[in-house]
Design an enzyme around this catalytic site. Structure first.
Site, PDB file in Angstrom:
ATOM      1  CB  THR A 198      -1.009   0.015   1.459  1.00  0.00           C
ATOM      2  OG1 THR A 198      -1.731   0.992   1.462  1.00  0.00           O
ATOM      3  CG2 THR A 198       0.002   0.143   2.908  1.00  0.00           C
ATOM      4  CG  ASP A 227      -9.066  -3.246  -3.103  1.00  0.00           C
ATOM      5  OD1 ASP A 227      -7.936  -2.188  -3.691  1.00  0.00           O
ATOM      6  OD2 ASP A 227     -10.240  -3.040  -3.701  1.00  0.00           O
ATOM      7  CE1 TYR A 236     -16.608   7.730   0.417  1.00  0.00           C
ATOM      8  CE2 TYR A 236     -14.399   6.208  -0.054  1.00  0.00           C
ATOM      9  CZ  TYR A 236     -16.069   7.040  -0.303  1.00  0.00           C
ATOM     10  OH  TYR A 236     -15.396   7.107  -2.074  1.00  0.00           O
ATOM     11  NE  ARG A 250      -7.941  -1.763   6.389  1.00  0.00           N
ATOM     12  CZ  ARG A 250      -8.391  -0.335   6.280  1.00  0.00           C
ATOM     13  NH1 ARG A 250      -8.779   0.790   6.746  1.00  0.00           N
ATOM     14  NH2 ARG A 250      -8.779  -0.015   5.203  1.00  0.00           N
TER      15      ARG A 250
HETATM   16  P1  ITT Z   1      -3.626   0.904  -1.876  1.00  0.00           P
HETATM   17  O1  ITT Z   1      -4.177   0.864  -2.991  1.00  0.00           O
HETATM   18  O2  ITT Z   1      -2.086   2.190  -2.054  1.00  0.00           O
HETATM   19  O3  ITT Z   1      -3.523   0.073  -0.909  1.00  0.00           O
HETATM   20  P2  ITT Z   1      -6.055   3.369  -1.475  1.00  0.00           P
HETATM   21  O4  ITT Z   1      -6.424   4.002  -0.499  1.00  0.00           O
HETATM   22  O5  ITT Z   1      -5.697   3.261  -3.076  1.00  0.00           O
HETATM   23  O6  ITT Z   1      -4.455   2.729  -0.724  1.00  0.00           O
HETATM   24  P3  ITT Z   1      -7.757   1.616  -1.981  1.00  0.00           P
HETATM   25  O7  ITT Z   1      -8.058   1.318  -3.458  1.00  0.00           O
HETATM   26  O8  ITT Z   1      -7.969   0.063  -0.978  1.00  0.00           O
HETATM   27  O9  ITT Z   1      -6.767   1.951  -1.206  1.00  0.00           O
HETATM   28  O10 ITT Z   1      -9.669   2.588  -1.449  1.00  0.00           O
HETATM   29  C1  ITT Z   1      -9.805   2.257   0.137  1.00  0.00           C
HETATM   30  C2  ITT Z   1     -10.850   3.360  -0.200  1.00  0.00           C
HETATM   31  O11 ITT Z   1     -12.372   3.007   0.775  1.00  0.00           O
HETATM   32  C3  ITT Z   1      -9.783   4.935   0.652  1.00  0.00           C
HETATM   33  O12 ITT Z   1      -8.870   5.346  -0.070  1.00  0.00           O
HETATM   34  C4  ITT Z   1     -11.159   5.771   1.543  1.00  0.00           C
HETATM   35  O13 ITT Z   1     -11.729   6.088   0.701  1.00  0.00           O
HETATM   36  C5  ITT Z   1     -11.799   4.002   1.609  1.00  0.00           C
HETATM   37  N1  ITT Z   1     -11.453   3.775   2.689  1.00  0.00           N
HETATM   38  C6  ITT Z   1     -10.968   1.945   2.965  1.00  0.00           C
HETATM   39  N2  ITT Z   1     -10.831   1.726   4.162  1.00  0.00           N
HETATM   40  C7  ITT Z   1     -11.707   2.858   5.211  1.00  0.00           C
HETATM   41  C8  ITT Z   1     -12.134   2.969   6.227  1.00  0.00           C
HETATM   42  O14 ITT Z   1     -11.569   2.017   7.536  1.00  0.00           O
HETATM   43  N3  ITT Z   1     -12.006   3.920   6.461  1.00  0.00           N
HETATM   44  C9  ITT Z   1     -12.547   5.069   5.761  1.00  0.00           C
HETATM   45  N4  ITT Z   1     -12.444   5.074   4.422  1.00  0.00           N
HETATM   46  C10 ITT Z   1     -11.770   4.426   3.775  1.00  0.00           C
END
Ligand code: ITT
Length: 187
Positions: free
Chosen positions: A7, A68, A149, A176
């Site tokens: 990540t 993800d 969010y 998570r």
């Molecule tokens: P990596 O791909 O580098 O891991 P990313 O932020 O792009 O980082 P994702 O593609 O998995 O990761 O997108 C996850 C998105 O979903 C993240 O940017 C947040 O907007 C939302 N998200 C995921 N987990 C969250 C959480 O615990 N609380 C709030 N929003 C969350």
């Protein structure tokens, strides 16, 4: 044990470290000086978790974990879903929230869930672990902790948002954490 998490999102890395505790040292791509953009062009959380973990394992040879995750809103037919990070603006949390709230304007059904799909990739190939937490989307932001969010998401059984909870409390119940528990059981 050292764990490489595929990540660039430091919020995720910190949460994963807090969930795992002192027995683990969590490293992210940044710690390894890997700045490649990983193209997440999968059609599901599983696809994208696999893309991240496999990329990382093939690049370093170190067992790697891809996370993800995203927000799935019932009244929006599951959006933003796999596009959660870039729904309105790329990793612009405020714009992304604003778009969801606009699309939900006047909508009584505020049900949503967060999901995390973890992919652990080593010499034996991929293994997947999923965690979900159900809740509701508020009509406005509340709280400044967490990321993404969190300011509009109230988990079922609570009156406060993830962004109003201490990180410790969020990390005890989050999507998570639930996925990580399954991963730890596997390890
Ligand atoms: P990596 O791909 O580098 O891991 P990313 O932020 O792009 O980082 P994702 O593609 O998995 O990761 O997108 C996850 C998105 O979903 C993240 O940017 C947040 O907007 C939302 N998200 C995921 N987990 C969250 C959480 O615990 N609380 C709030 N929003 C969350």
């Amino acid at each position: 044990m050292e764990l490489l998490v595929a990540t660039h999102n430091q919020h995720k890395k910190i949460e994963i470290q807090q969930i795992l505790g002192k027995e683990f040292t969590v490293k992210s791509l940044t710690n390894y000086g890997i700045y490649d953009e990983i193209v997440e062009d999968g059609h599901s959380f599983e696809d994208n978790a696999l893309i991240k973990a496999r990329f990382c394992y093939e690049k370093t040879g170190i067992p790697s974990l891809g996370d993800d995750s995203g927000l799935v809103v019932e009244a929006l037919d599951g959006r933003p879903g796999i596009y959660s990070a870039r729904y309105a603006g790329n990793h612009d949390f405020e714009k992304n929230i604003a778009k969801v709230l606009l699309e939900l304007e006047g909508q009584k059904n505020r049900k949503a869930f967060f999901t995390t799909v973890l992919c652990y990739y080593d010499q034996n190939g991929p293994k997947f672990f999923e965690g979900i937490i159900n809740g509701n989307i508020l009509e406005e932001n509340r709280g400044h902790k967490g990321f993404g969010y969190d300011p509009v998401f109230v988990p079922d059984g609570y009156k406060i948002t993830f962004a109003e909870m201490s990180p410790k409390d969020k990390n005890q119940i989050s999507h998570r954490k639930r996925a990580m528990d399954k991963f730890l059981e596997f390890l």
